[in-house]
Scaffold this motif. Sequence first.
Motif, short mmCIF file in Angstrom:
data_model
loop_
_atom_site.label_atom_id
_atom_site.label_comp_id
_atom_site.label_asym_id
_atom_site.label_seq_id
_atom_site.Cartn_x
_atom_site.Cartn_y
_atom_site.Cartn_z
N THR A 29 0.83 -1.21 0.00
CA THR A 29 0.00 0.00 0.00
C THR A 29 0.86 1.25 0.00
OG1 THR A 29 -1.67 -1.21 1.29
CG2 THR A 29 -1.88 1.19 1.21
N ALA A 30 0.48 2.21 -0.83
CA ALA A 30 1.10 3.54 -0.82
C ALA A 30 0.13 4.51 -0.16
CB ALA A 30 1.42 4.00 -2.23
N VAL A 31 0.66 5.32 0.76
CA VAL A 31 -0.16 6.31 1.47
C VAL A 31 0.42 7.69 1.17
CG1 VAL A 31 -0.95 7.12 3.73
CG2 VAL A 31 -0.71 4.66 3.29
N PHE A 32 -0.40 8.53 0.54
CA PHE A 32 0.02 9.87 0.14
C PHE A 32 -0.53 10.89 1.12
CE2 PHE A 32 -0.93 7.34 -3.76
CZ PHE A 32 0.38 7.07 -4.13
N VAL A 33 0.35 11.57 1.84
CA VAL A 33 -0.04 12.51 2.89
C VAL A 33 0.20 13.93 2.40
CG1 VAL A 33 0.34 13.25 5.27
CG2 VAL A 33 0.52 10.82 4.68
N PHE A 34 -0.88 14.68 2.21
CA PHE A 34 -0.79 16.08 1.81
C PHE A 34 -1.10 16.93 3.03
CE2 PHE A 34 -1.43 13.73 -2.06
CZ PHE A 34 -0.66 14.39 -3.00
N GLN A 35 -0.06 17.53 3.58
CA GLN A 35 -0.15 18.17 4.90
C GLN A 35 -0.38 19.68 4.80
OE1 GLN A 35 3.38 17.94 7.60
NE2 GLN A 35 2.78 20.06 7.96
N PRO A 36 -1.27 20.20 5.62
CA PRO A 36 -1.44 21.65 5.70
C PRO A 36 -0.44 22.27 6.68
CG PRO A 36 -3.02 20.61 7.15
CD PRO A 36 -2.24 19.49 6.47
N ALA A 37 -0.33 23.58 6.64
CA ALA A 37 0.22 24.39 7.73
C ALA A 37 1.59 23.94 8.21
CB ALA A 37 -0.77 24.38 8.90
N GLU A 38 2.54 23.76 7.28
CA GLU A 38 3.89 23.40 7.70
C GLU A 38 4.66 24.60 8.25
OE1 GLU A 38 8.04 23.03 7.83
OE2 GLU A 38 7.10 24.27 6.30
N GLU A 39 4.32 25.80 7.81
CA GLU A 39 5.12 26.98 8.12
C GLU A 39 4.90 27.51 9.54
OE1 GLU A 39 7.50 28.03 6.42
OE2 GLU A 39 7.18 27.41 4.34
N GLY A 40 5.18 26.66 10.50
CA GLY A 40 5.16 27.08 11.90
C GLY A 40 3.81 27.05 12.57
N LEU A 41 2.80 26.50 11.91
CA LEU A 41 1.45 26.48 12.48
C LEU A 41 1.04 25.10 13.00
CD1 LEU A 41 -0.41 28.75 9.89
CD2 LEU A 41 0.46 29.38 12.15
N GLY A 42 1.92 24.12 12.87
CA GLY A 42 1.66 22.82 13.50
C GLY A 42 0.80 21.88 12.68
N GLY A 43 0.92 21.92 11.36
CA GLY A 43 0.10 21.05 10.53
C GLY A 43 0.37 19.58 10.74
N ALA A 44 1.63 19.19 10.91
CA ALA A 44 1.94 17.78 11.15
C ALA A 44 1.34 17.33 12.46
CB ALA A 44 3.45 17.58 11.15
N ARG A 45 1.47 18.14 13.48
CA ARG A 45 0.91 17.78 14.78
C ARG A 45 -0.61 17.69 14.72
NH1 ARG A 45 4.98 21.44 18.68
NH2 ARG A 45 6.87 20.43 17.92
#
Length: 385
Positions: free
Chosen positions: A126-142
């Motif tokens: 399985t391939a899982v494609f993660v398109f993340q918001p808010a990387e620029e210091g706003l905590g999108g990954a979290r």
Amino acid sequence: MSPIDRIQGYADELTAIRRDLHAHPELGFEEVRTSGIVAEQLEAFGVAVHRGIGKTGVVGVLEGRPGKRRIGLRADMDALPITEETNLPYRSTNSGKMHACGHDGHTTMLLGAARYLAETRDFDGTAVFVFQPAEEGLGGARAMIADGLFEKFPVDEIFAIHNQPNGPHGRLMVRPGPAMAAADFFDIRITGRGAHAAQPHESVDPIVVATAIAQAMQSIVSRNADPLKSAVVSITQIHAGAAYNVIPQGAHIAGTARTFDPALRQLVGQRIREIAEGIAAAHGARVEVEIRDVFTVLDNSPEQAAAAAEIAAEILGADNVDSDCTPRMGSEDFADMLRIVPGAYAWLGATPGPGLHNAGFDFDDSLLPLGAAFLARVVQRRSTV
């Protein structure tokens, strides 16, 4: 047909997507249009789409041949609050917002990889494609992690790539272990006593306090940090006043501190507080200091970093791979994902031009098929480990 050859066949389509995203930048957690385009593209490829992960995040899931391995690929989607200063035909149409870090390109590269994998199904598991918001210091990954990213879409390992505008063009750079610094953001709010500018003796001038604090903070790295350990303290904002003839009531200083060592990180924060509080007290002002943990150290897993270098050598040529590049004082919230799942983060050199977070920056579209092919090959190779 190799991934690079096949993806080159639709490179013009990828460029069109990237430039459309560039013309319509959206800040962190506001990526409604961007995530909508991502979801529509994935659905058109035949990828199962899940929206609203971490507010505006999108996750695509694609099944290949029977297999147990699940490989994650991640791209960031958000823009920066910068007014673009280019004359590009596809320059930003959103005032005060700009893709000045290349997230439009990263998103497009991952879409290119997803298309290739969906069309060929030439991988196991399985391939899982993660398109993340808010990387620029706003905590999108979290935000995505808190929303159950890895519980809902478990992966055995995860990879990401970032453009590097100072080149060399087509060279992939990666390193095992600590690769990018931790970052704290700080706010120092000074309260003095306002007065007429012609009567400064009646004031407690917060601008004098702010400038004294700003000057003194430059001694933290030069006089408090171990010279053999890396640290950066940068003041990036000073706000005070709104008139020529008024000494204001308050002032605000903001900025960032970058470190790799936990003890040094604590020391830098302590010295910021001590300097601000001491200077404010000496001038008869009050001060509030807030320091926020925004990014952790990005730590590449040795196995996955070595694998990324090996795969890049296959795609780009061995001479175009640096498998032990210098650590960077920049920060990246993909680090939070790497604390949960082993993986690696790499940089892909572009044709030299204006740097990241610069109003004249533009993503190098020639990287789109290179990055997409690399990401697709990661899934092909790592799904059979």
